[in-house]
Motif scaffolding. Structure first.
Motif, PDB file in Angstrom:
ATOM      1  N   LEU A  90       0.870  -1.181   0.000  1.00 14.03           N
ATOM      2  CA  LEU A  90       0.000   0.000   0.000  1.00 14.03           C
ATOM      3  C   LEU A  90       0.897   1.218   0.000  1.00 14.03           C
ATOM      4  CD1 LEU A  90      -2.167  -2.083   1.222  1.00 14.03           C
ATOM      5  CD2 LEU A  90      -3.109  -0.081   2.336  1.00 14.03           C
ATOM      6  N   MET A  91       0.743   2.073  -0.989  1.00 15.85           N
ATOM      7  CA  MET A  91       1.578   3.266  -1.030  1.00 15.85           C
ATOM      8  C   MET A  91       0.694   4.510  -1.057  1.00 15.85           C
ATOM      9  SD  MET A  91       4.503   4.487  -3.718  1.00 15.85           S
ATOM     10  CE  MET A  91       3.358   4.821  -5.055  1.00 15.85           C
ATOM     11  N   VAL A  92       0.901   5.347  -0.073  1.00 12.67           N
ATOM     12  CA  VAL A  92       0.187   6.622   0.000  1.00 12.67           C
ATOM     13  C   VAL A  92       1.040   7.683  -0.663  1.00 12.67           C
ATOM     14  CG1 VAL A  92      -0.157   8.465   1.671  1.00 12.67           C
ATOM     15  CG2 VAL A  92      -1.266   6.274   2.021  1.00 12.67           C
ATOM     16  N   THR A  93       0.466   8.477  -1.513  1.00  9.22           N
ATOM     17  CA  THR A  93       1.238   9.541  -2.153  1.00  9.22           C
ATOM     18  C   THR A  93       0.290  10.628  -2.664  1.00  9.22           C
ATOM     19  OG1 THR A  93       2.879  10.022  -3.868  1.00  9.22           O
ATOM     20  CG2 THR A  93       1.230   8.363  -4.410  1.00  9.22           C
ATOM     21  N   HIS A  94       0.847  11.815  -2.895  1.00  7.26           N
ATOM     22  CA  HIS A  94       0.030  12.803  -3.600  1.00  7.26           C
ATOM     23  C   HIS A  94       0.613  13.046  -4.991  1.00  7.26           C
ATOM     24  CE1 HIS A  94       3.103  15.095  -1.389  1.00  7.26           C
ATOM     25  NE2 HIS A  94       3.155  15.803  -2.494  1.00  7.26           N
ATOM     26  N   ARG A  95       1.646  12.245  -5.356  1.00 12.05           N
ATOM     27  CA  ARG A  95       2.283  12.392  -6.677  1.00 12.05           C
ATOM     28  C   ARG A  95       1.835  11.261  -7.581  1.00 12.05           C
ATOM     29  NH1 ARG A  95       7.926  13.995  -7.343  1.00 12.05           N
ATOM     30  NH2 ARG A  95       8.172  11.799  -7.872  1.00 12.05           N
ATOM     31  N   TYR A  96       1.150  11.635  -8.647  1.00 10.37           N
ATOM     32  CA  TYR A  96       0.659  10.619  -9.576  1.00 10.37           C
ATOM     33  C   TYR A  96       1.816   9.861 -10.241  1.00 10.37           C
ATOM     34  CZ  TYR A  96      -1.962   8.437 -13.324  1.00 10.37           C
ATOM     35  OH  TYR A  96      -2.506   7.520 -14.177  1.00 10.37           O
ATOM     36  N   GLN A  97       2.963  10.556 -10.451  1.00 13.30           N
ATOM     37  CA  GLN A  97       4.117   9.906 -11.083  1.00 13.30           C
ATOM     38  C   GLN A  97       4.521   8.644 -10.328  1.00 13.30           C
ATOM     39  OE1 GLN A  97       3.798  13.101 -10.022  1.00 13.30           O
ATOM     40  NE2 GLN A  97       5.599  14.284 -10.661  1.00 13.30           N
ATOM     41  N   ASP A  98       4.454   8.690  -8.987  1.00 19.66           N
ATOM     42  CA  ASP A  98       4.845   7.529  -8.189  1.00 19.66           C
ATOM     43  C   ASP A  98       3.932   6.339  -8.483  1.00 19.66           C
ATOM     44  OD1 ASP A  98       6.638   9.262  -7.091  1.00 19.66           O
ATOM     45  OD2 ASP A  98       5.590   9.514  -5.186  1.00 19.66           O
ATOM     46  N   GLY A  99       2.615   6.621  -8.537  1.00 24.43           N
ATOM     47  CA  GLY A  99       1.660   5.560  -8.840  1.00 24.43           C
ATOM     48  C   GLY A  99       1.870   5.013 -10.235  1.00 24.43           C
ATOM     49  N   ASN A 100       2.180   5.922 -11.172  1.00 25.97           N
ATOM     50  CA  ASN A 100       2.418   5.517 -12.555  1.00 25.97           C
ATOM     51  C   ASN A 100       3.615   4.570 -12.636  1.00 25.97           C
ATOM     52  OD1 ASN A 100       1.908   5.703 -15.378  1.00 25.97           O
ATOM     53  ND2 ASN A 100       3.696   7.051 -15.551  1.00 25.97           N
ATOM     54  N   LEU A 101       4.673   4.899 -11.909  1.00 21.30           N
ATOM     55  CA  LEU A 101       5.858   4.015 -11.883  1.00 21.30           C
ATOM     56  C   LEU A 101       5.492   2.660 -11.279  1.00 21.30           C
ATOM     57  CD1 LEU A 101       8.777   6.314 -10.644  1.00 21.30           C
ATOM     58  CD2 LEU A 101       8.723   5.061 -12.788  1.00 21.30           C
ATOM     59  N   MET A 102       4.760   2.700 -10.187  1.00 17.75           N
ATOM     60  CA  MET A 102       4.377   1.467  -9.488  1.00 17.75           C
ATOM     61  C   MET A 102       3.550   0.557 -10.412  1.00 17.75           C
ATOM     62  SD  MET A 102       4.595  -0.034  -6.465  1.00 17.75           S
ATOM     63  CE  MET A 102       4.720   0.838  -4.943  1.00 17.75           C
TER      64      MET A 102
END
Lengths: 274, 255
Positions: free
Chosen positions: A202-214
């Motif tokens: 589970l990764m919390v972030t406010h950066r969409y780039q991080d989710g895109n990489l994941m």
């Protein structure tokens, strides 16, 4: 996908948490199946960190149930929670390394203090060294957290979170406050850890780039670097995106569904991708 | 209607819950012996210089003040008696506790407060450790052990300060002063009172510091606020409890 399981590693059932009568989580329901990745997006104060802390039993829900590996942790006392927590690795937003301990002692802390881990004392140093080498911090064992840069502290905290090889890993804003190059290095480490351990993430972030990489990259163990996942991998994507707003879960789905959303709050995240 | 009392009542309840858990943990495993020794060094050895200085000068000034009053009745030879009585019963325990509160309640509150706002307390819980067992109980045991010892040192150094004044400014003989000191104390009543007080104050000093540290919110500004609150509340409680204990000792037969 190897390591993926139908059994939910984490399940929230109508969970609500209040601070001073204000809802921090409002009637939240979702589940994370074994081996899946969840990217939790949301603005500041939307309840992302509260969600992770509730999943860890650090915050008690006012209503609803939280099930971790099938066990209801909502009514457990602190000592009962220690066993469950030994199966969860958590990276805190500010790294939360213990200032008074060296990096070696910090990373060894869960091995020495979590009773359920049963790590013989002769195995502690090799495992600590291995975890620190995994995050490319092999030479920092004797240093104190204050002697490291922000990015290095974050990597040491990742080593501490994964040293026990927990099947459920939670990362709270892993790239917050870091420069783009360091942020990319941290994300590469998290993807590497996900693909090596096959843990539920589970990764919390406010950066969409991080989710895109994941969602779209995987770790190539032969080359030792990240590479774009092939189309076939994307089709069986293990990454679910969730969007939080004022304590409520307003979106849950894959990346294509997220990018097709017309909700202005949701669109705000993926429009900032470049 | 009574909303304004809700917060202090809740705070008092939280304080007693924390105190109860800290006391219960004394008898529960795991015991963090290293942390207890470390805290004894910080609280005990670290406070020694200031306690010695304050003890010496308070004893010396007591001798000067008392001798003025006693001179009116031609009883200057009893200076040692008044110095020892005042120091052992009141000034030693209270001044030492206030010094240790100023140094350690604040230190504990700021250390634990910083850990709280940087999520180290949450990390500790996440990594299998009870923060009360690891952080509060060792500080309580260390303070309860060291504060009575520091008080004994402060009492003695204070009597020595009184002796310096009596010998070199009042012209009393060495033997005359120390005999007066010895006669001034009722050993059972005064020594018991002089040791029970610091033992009780130790709970206030350590637990108030831990309590305000662990409930810190609001970043670095919150740490400053907790530190100030710990100092103010610990000092006030020391005086209130001192009055209560003195009354109890007098009511139960002490002079």
């Amino acid at each position: 996908m190897p390591g993926e399981s139908r059994e939910p590693a984490l399940r929230f059932e109508n969970v609500s948490v209040f601070f001073d009568d204000q809802p921090a989580l409002a009637d939240l329901t979702f589940e994370a199946r074994g081996g899946q990745s969840h990217v939790i997006l949301g603005a500041a104060g939307s309840g992302k960190t509260v969600l992770l802390k509730t999943a860890m039993g650090l915050i008690k829900p006012h209503s609803g149930r939280v099930l971790v590996f099938g066990e209801d942790i909502s009514r457990m006392n602190e000592r009962q929670l220690f066993d469950i927590r030994s199966r969860i690795g958590m990276l805190f937003q500010e790294s939360a390394l213990f200032d008074s301990l060296t990096i070696e002692e910090n990373v060894a802390y869960p091995l020495l203090n979590q009773k359920a881990i049963h790590c013989p004392s002769c195995d502690v140093l090799p495992r600590v060294t291995r975890a620190l080498e995994f995050v490319e911090l092999g030479g920092t064992l004797e240093k104190f957290p204050a002697e490291l840069s922000g990015g290095m502290r974050r990597r040491a905290a990742i080593a501490r979170a994964v040293v026990t090889e927990p099947p459920l890993q939670m990362y709270d804003s892993p790239t917050a406050g870091l420069d783009p190059i360091t942020a990319h290095t941290i994300m590469a480490l998290l993807i590497k850890e996900r693909d090596v351990s096959r843990a539920t993430t589970l990764m919390v972030t406010h950066r969409y780039q991080d989710g895109n990489l994941m969602a779209n990259f995987r770790y190539n163990s032969e080359k030792g670097s990240l590479e774009p996942a092939r189309n076939g991998d994307r089709a069986t994507a293990r990454t679910t995106f969730m969007v939080m707003k004022e304590g409520r879960l307003i979106f849950e789905g894959d990346q294509d569904e997220l990018e097709a959303s017309h909700d202005p709050y949701i669109a705000k995240f993926f429009k900032q991708r470049t | 209607m009574f909303d304004f009392v809700k917060e202090p009542v809740l705070a008092a309840q939280d304080f007693f819950l924390l105190s109860g858990r800290a006391l219960k943990n004394i008898f529960r495993r795991p015991h963090y012996g290293d942390d207890i020794i470390l805290q004894m060094d910080t609280i005990g050895v670290g406070s020694l210089p200031i306690v010695v200085l304050i003890g010496f000068f308070s004893g010396a000034v007591m001798a000067l003040q008392m001798s003025r009053a006693l001179a009116q009745y031609g009883q200057i030879g009893r200076t040692g008696q008044l110095v020892s009585l005042t120091l052992v019963r009141e000034l030693g325990p209270v001044l030492t506790a206030i010094m240790v509160a100023g140094r350690n309640s604040t230190g504990i509150a700021s250390e634990l407060g910083s850990m709280k706002v940087t999520e180290q307390i949450d990390a500790m819980r996440a990594l299998g450790t009870d923060p009360v067992q690891k952080l509060v109980t060792p500080r309580l045991i260390a303070t309860a052990t060291m504060l009575p010892l520091l008080t004994i040192i402060a009492d003695f150094v204070g009597m020595f300060g009184g002796f310096i004044v009596a010998r070199f400014f009042l012209g009393l003989l060495t033997r005359q002063y120390w005999m007066s000191v010895w006669r001034g104390l009722e050993w059972y009543v005064d020594v018991t009172q002089g040791l029970v007080k610091p033992f009780v104050f130790a709970f206030v000093v350590s637990l108030v510091g831990c309590f305000y540290g662990l409930r810190t919110t609001g970043g670095t500004q919150g740490v400053g606020r907790s530190t100030t609150q710990a100092m103010v509340v610990a000092t006030v409680l020391i005086f209130v409890i001192d009055l209560l204990l003195t009354k109890i000792f007098i009511s139960t037969g002490g002079s």
